[in-house]
Design a protein around this motif. Structure first.
Motif, PDB file in Angstrom:
ATOM      1  N   GLY A   1     -10.651  10.633  -9.693  1.00  0.00           N
ATOM      2  CA  GLY A   1     -10.557  11.480  -8.514  1.00  0.00           C
ATOM      3  C   GLY A   1     -11.756  11.380  -7.595  1.00  0.00           C
ATOM      4  O   GLY A   1     -11.916  12.192  -6.677  1.00  0.00           O
ATOM      5  N   GLU A   2     -12.606  10.374  -7.830  1.00  0.00           N
ATOM      6  CA  GLU A   2     -13.798  10.198  -7.013  1.00  0.00           C
ATOM      7  C   GLU A   2     -13.510   9.418  -5.731  1.00  0.00           C
ATOM      8  O   GLU A   2     -14.314   9.419  -4.800  1.00  0.00           O
ATOM      9  CB  GLU A   2     -14.869   9.447  -7.820  1.00  0.00           C
ATOM     10  N   ARG A   3     -12.370   8.754  -5.700  1.00  0.00           N
ATOM     11  CA  ARG A   3     -12.017   7.931  -4.552  1.00  0.00           C
ATOM     12  C   ARG A   3     -10.504   7.981  -4.395  1.00  0.00           C
ATOM     13  O   ARG A   3      -9.771   8.107  -5.371  1.00  0.00           O
ATOM     14  CB  ARG A   3     -12.487   6.488  -4.786  1.00  0.00           C
ATOM     15  N   SER A   4     -10.023   7.895  -3.166  1.00  0.00           N
ATOM     16  CA  SER A   4      -8.584   7.865  -2.926  1.00  0.00           C
ATOM     17  C   SER A   4      -8.265   6.725  -1.967  1.00  0.00           C
ATOM     18  O   SER A   4      -9.132   6.258  -1.226  1.00  0.00           O
ATOM     19  CB  SER A   4      -8.096   9.205  -2.351  1.00  0.00           C
ATOM     20  N   TRP A   5      -7.025   6.284  -2.011  1.00  0.00           N
ATOM     21  CA  TRP A   5      -6.595   5.154  -1.174  1.00  0.00           C
ATOM     22  C   TRP A   5      -5.759   5.671  -0.016  1.00  0.00           C
ATOM     23  O   TRP A   5      -4.836   6.457  -0.197  1.00  0.00           O
ATOM     24  CB  TRP A   5      -5.779   4.172  -2.012  1.00  0.00           C
ATOM     25  N   THR A   6      -6.097   5.230   1.173  1.00  0.00           N
ATOM     26  CA  THR A   6      -5.300   5.526   2.361  1.00  0.00           C
ATOM     27  C   THR A   6      -5.014   4.213   3.074  1.00  0.00           C
ATOM     28  O   THR A   6      -5.690   3.203   2.833  1.00  0.00           O
ATOM     29  CB  THR A   6      -6.041   6.480   3.316  1.00  0.00           C
TER      30      THR A   6
ATOM     31  N   LEU B   1      -0.634 -11.243  11.358  1.00  0.00           N
ATOM     32  CA  LEU B   1      -1.676 -10.221  11.334  1.00  0.00           C
ATOM     33  C   LEU B   1      -1.117  -8.918  10.765  1.00  0.00           C
ATOM     34  O   LEU B   1       0.080  -8.640  10.887  1.00  0.00           O
ATOM     35  CB  LEU B   1      -2.214  -9.967  12.739  1.00  0.00           C
ATOM     36  N   PRO B   2      -1.972  -8.085  10.157  1.00  0.00           N
ATOM     37  CA  PRO B   2      -1.503  -6.799   9.612  1.00  0.00           C
ATOM     38  C   PRO B   2      -0.963  -5.866  10.694  1.00  0.00           C
ATOM     39  O   PRO B   2      -0.134  -5.025  10.429  1.00  0.00           O
ATOM     40  CB  PRO B   2      -2.755  -6.204   8.959  1.00  0.00           C
ATOM     41  N   SER B   3      -1.462  -6.020  11.926  1.00  0.00           N
ATOM     42  CA  SER B   3      -1.013  -5.173  13.035  1.00  0.00           C
ATOM     43  C   SER B   3      -0.427  -6.050  14.130  1.00  0.00           C
ATOM     44  O   SER B   3      -1.022  -7.059  14.514  1.00  0.00           O
ATOM     45  CB  SER B   3      -2.177  -4.356  13.612  1.00  0.00           C
ATOM     46  N   GLY B   4       0.748  -5.664  14.612  1.00  0.00           N
ATOM     47  CA  GLY B   4       1.344  -6.365  15.733  1.00  0.00           C
ATOM     48  C   GLY B   4       2.228  -7.537  15.373  1.00  0.00           C
ATOM     49  O   GLY B   4       2.777  -8.197  16.259  1.00  0.00           O
ATOM     50  N   CYS B   5       2.380  -7.814  14.087  1.00  0.00           N
ATOM     51  CA  CYS B   5       3.219  -8.930  13.643  1.00  0.00           C
ATOM     52  C   CYS B   5       4.337  -8.373  12.757  1.00  0.00           C
ATOM     53  O   CYS B   5       4.090  -8.030  11.595  1.00  0.00           O
ATOM     54  CB  CYS B   5       2.405  -9.973  12.878  1.00  0.00           C
ATOM     55  N   PRO B   6       5.555  -8.281  13.254  1.00  0.00           N
ATOM     56  CA  PRO B   6       6.656  -7.652  12.514  1.00  0.00           C
ATOM     57  C   PRO B   6       6.962  -8.300  11.169  1.00  0.00           C
ATOM     58  O   PRO B   6       7.499  -7.652  10.277  1.00  0.00           O
ATOM     59  CB  PRO B   6       7.853  -7.786  13.478  1.00  0.00           C
ATOM     60  N   SER B   7       6.635  -9.592  11.023  1.00  0.00           N
ATOM     61  CA  SER B   7       7.000 -10.297   9.790  1.00  0.00           C
ATOM     62  C   SER B   7       5.878 -10.309   8.755  1.00  0.00           C
ATOM     63  O   SER B   7       5.960 -11.035   7.766  1.00  0.00           O
ATOM     64  CB  SER B   7       7.413 -11.745  10.120  1.00  0.00           C
ATOM     65  N   TYR B   8       4.843  -9.501   8.980  1.00  0.00           N
ATOM     66  CA  TYR B   8       3.676  -9.507   8.087  1.00  0.00           C
ATOM     67  C   TYR B   8       4.061  -9.272   6.628  1.00  0.00           C
ATOM     68  O   TYR B   8       3.539  -9.919   5.724  1.00  0.00           O
ATOM     69  CB  TYR B   8       2.686  -8.429   8.539  1.00  0.00           C
ATOM     70  N   ASP B   9       4.990  -8.347   6.394  1.00  0.00           N
ATOM     71  CA  ASP B   9       5.372  -7.983   5.029  1.00  0.00           C
ATOM     72  C   ASP B   9       6.548  -8.785   4.492  1.00  0.00           C
ATOM     73  O   ASP B   9       7.075  -8.486   3.425  1.00  0.00           O
ATOM     74  CB  ASP B   9       5.740  -6.489   4.961  1.00  0.00           C
TER      75      ASP B   9
ATOM     76  N   GLN C   1       0.826  -1.199   0.000  1.00  0.00           N
ATOM     77  CA  GLN C   1       0.000   0.000   0.000  1.00  0.00           C
ATOM     78  C   GLN C   1       0.867   1.259   0.000  1.00  0.00           C
ATOM     79  O   GLN C   1       0.626   2.197  -0.769  1.00  0.00           O
ATOM     80  CB  GLN C   1      -0.917   0.025   1.221  1.00  0.00           C
ATOM     81  N   GLN C   2       1.857   1.279   0.870  1.00  0.00           N
ATOM     82  CA  GLN C   2       2.705   2.471   1.000  1.00  0.00           C
ATOM     83  C   GLN C   2       3.456   2.758  -0.301  1.00  0.00           C
ATOM     84  O   GLN C   2       3.556   3.917  -0.718  1.00  0.00           O
ATOM     85  CB  GLN C   2       3.680   2.281   2.155  1.00  0.00           C
ATOM     86  N   LEU C   3       3.968   1.723  -0.931  1.00  0.00           N
ATOM     87  CA  LEU C   3       4.681   1.917  -2.193  1.00  0.00           C
ATOM     88  C   LEU C   3       3.756   2.469  -3.268  1.00  0.00           C
ATOM     89  O   LEU C   3       4.080   3.448  -3.958  1.00  0.00           O
ATOM     90  CB  LEU C   3       5.289   0.594  -2.660  1.00  0.00           C
ATOM     91  N   LEU C   4       2.588   1.848  -3.432  1.00  0.00           N
ATOM     92  CA  LEU C   4       1.672   2.260  -4.491  1.00  0.00           C
ATOM     93  C   LEU C   4       1.090   3.647  -4.234  1.00  0.00           C
ATOM     94  O   LEU C   4       0.865   4.418  -5.171  1.00  0.00           O
ATOM     95  CB  LEU C   4       0.565   1.219  -4.648  1.00  0.00           C
ATOM     96  N   MET C   5       0.861   3.972  -2.983  1.00  0.00           N
ATOM     97  CA  MET C   5       0.397   5.321  -2.656  1.00  0.00           C
ATOM     98  C   MET C   5       1.449   6.355  -3.047  1.00  0.00           C
ATOM     99  O   MET C   5       1.121   7.426  -3.573  1.00  0.00           O
ATOM    100  CB  MET C   5       0.064   5.419  -1.172  1.00  0.00           C
ATOM    101  N   ALA C   6       2.714   6.028  -2.804  1.00  0.00           N
ATOM    102  CA  ALA C   6       3.798   6.941  -3.173  1.00  0.00           C
ATOM    103  C   ALA C   6       3.862   7.100  -4.688  1.00  0.00           C
ATOM    104  O   ALA C   6       4.030   8.222  -5.201  1.00  0.00           O
ATOM    105  CB  ALA C   6       5.125   6.426  -2.631  1.00  0.00           C
ATOM    106  N   TRP C   7       3.743   6.008  -5.415  1.00  0.00           N
ATOM    107  CA  TRP C   7       3.775   6.086  -6.880  1.00  0.00           C
ATOM    108  C   TRP C   7       2.602   6.898  -7.411  1.00  0.00           C
ATOM    109  O   TRP C   7       2.748   7.679  -8.348  1.00  0.00           O
ATOM    110  CB  TRP C   7       3.747   4.678  -7.475  1.00  0.00           C
ATOM    111  N   SER C   8       1.425   6.707  -6.825  1.00  0.00           N
ATOM    112  CA  SER C   8       0.246   7.430  -7.294  1.00  0.00           C
ATOM    113  C   SER C   8       0.404   8.931  -7.094  1.00  0.00           C
ATOM    114  O   SER C   8      -0.022   9.735  -7.935  1.00  0.00           O
ATOM    115  CB  SER C   8      -1.007   6.920  -6.565  1.00  0.00           C
TER     116      SER C   8
END
Length: 317
Positions: free
Chosen positions: A235-240, A280-288, A199-206
């Motif tokens: 421009g009707e929707r944005s990703w966060t 889990l997406p939160s609280g698990c350091p190895s998620y990514d 998400q962070q990478l694609l948001m930066a590219w966008s």
């Protein structure tokens, strides 16, 4: 009693409704032919070049093409036959969205095509299809997009890069914003789960590469066939971070298995098929850190546990 004029209007409206979206594709095979005929049909489209290298091409057959390597300075890396032909790239790979459907777990892509209408809709979604040099399409495989960094040129003047060891690919700068907004569209429309890192990478590219005149036109052409637009281009929707998908495209009578999200989750749970450990997406350091080829996606801890997975030991409670 309706007048003749009123009846004429009704007939015209019925004809419009019945024919406006008659070409909406129902299969990947049909989608390729329709994309050629309705979206990439003219010199303006070809002049923009293929997805990864900006190469022009000549259409051949029902949905294929022959790459003009001189138009982009392309040099074959290893596969001459594929380097010479245009193929259709799923910007979000079928392997990626398929693995988030129960049908794939029960029989792979063939089972999904046969039994899951939502998978077929994703596979045939024209917003997710773009012509590409066949060799680069094959090299990208189902790798996630990432920043590859400095690397020797692999395809002559073509600036897209593939890191086979890390199983990631970096598209040329000119399409980074485009591929980001297609990811947002697919993940939003079909209720897919995306890692925080992606998400962070694609948001930066966008942000770095805003919508171009051609991307808007390409999106408009595609919308006329599909019957809806890409709201992330319009421009009707944005990703966060933690975006909650609208799931507008999930209208299947054979839905994916869904459970209530685990408390605190901001996205899907990722399991490692080798270790049988989930993160889990939160609280698990190895998620990514789970390699794409080893990922299994779940929408709750209950589903992960039922599949024989256990929670990673380094997750905080």
């Amino acid at each position: 009693m309706k007048s003749l004029a009123d009846l004429s209007v009704v007939v015209l409206l019925c004809l419009f409704v019945s024919t406006s979206f008659a070409d909406t594709p129902s299969s990947f095979s049909a989608a390729k032919a329709i994309a050629k005929r309705e979206v990439f049909f003219d010199e303006r489209a070809v002049r923009q070049g293929d997805l990864y290298c900006g190469c022009r091409w000549d259409w051949v057959g029902r949905s294929g093409g022959r790459v003009d390597a001189r138009s982009c300075g392309y040099q074959t890396r290893a596969q001459q036959t594929r380097a010479e032909r245009i193929e259709w790239e799923h910007i979000v790979p079928a392997w990626v969205f398929g693995h988030q459907r129960q049908c794939w777990q029960n029989g792979g892509r063939r089972n999904c095509v046969m039994n899951d209408p939502v998978f077929r809709a994703m596979e045939a979604d024209l917003f997710n299809l773009y012509p590409s040099v066949g060799e680069v399409n094959g090299d990208r495989s189902n790798f996630q997009y990432a920043m590859v960094g400095r690397a020797p040129a692999q395809y002559g003047a073509c600036t897209s890069k593939v890191n086979f060891q890390q199983r990631v690919a970096e598209p040329r700068d000119e399409v980074k914003g485009l591929v980001a907004r297609i990811h947002f569209y697919m993940y939003d429309r079909y209720g897919l789960s995306m890692s925080r890192q992606q998400q962070q990478l694609l948001m930066a590219w966008s942000r770095q590469y805003p919508v171009s005149e051609w991307e808007r036109e390409w999106s408009d052409r595609t919308a006329r066939v599909m019957g809806h637009n890409n709201p992330f281009v319009m421009g009707e929707r944005s990703w966060t971070l933690g975006h909650r998908p609208t799931r507008d495209g999930v209208v299947s009578s054979v839905p994916a298995v869904r459970h209530e999200p685990a408390a605190g989750s901001t996205g899907g749970i990722i399991g490692n098929r080798n270790s049988k450990v989930y993160h889990l997406p939160s609280g698990c350091p190895s998620y990514d850190q789970v390699a794409a080829r080893n990922q299994v996606h779940f929408e709750s801890e209950t589903a992960a546990l039922a599949a024989g997975f256990r929670k990673a030991g380094n997750c905080s409670d």
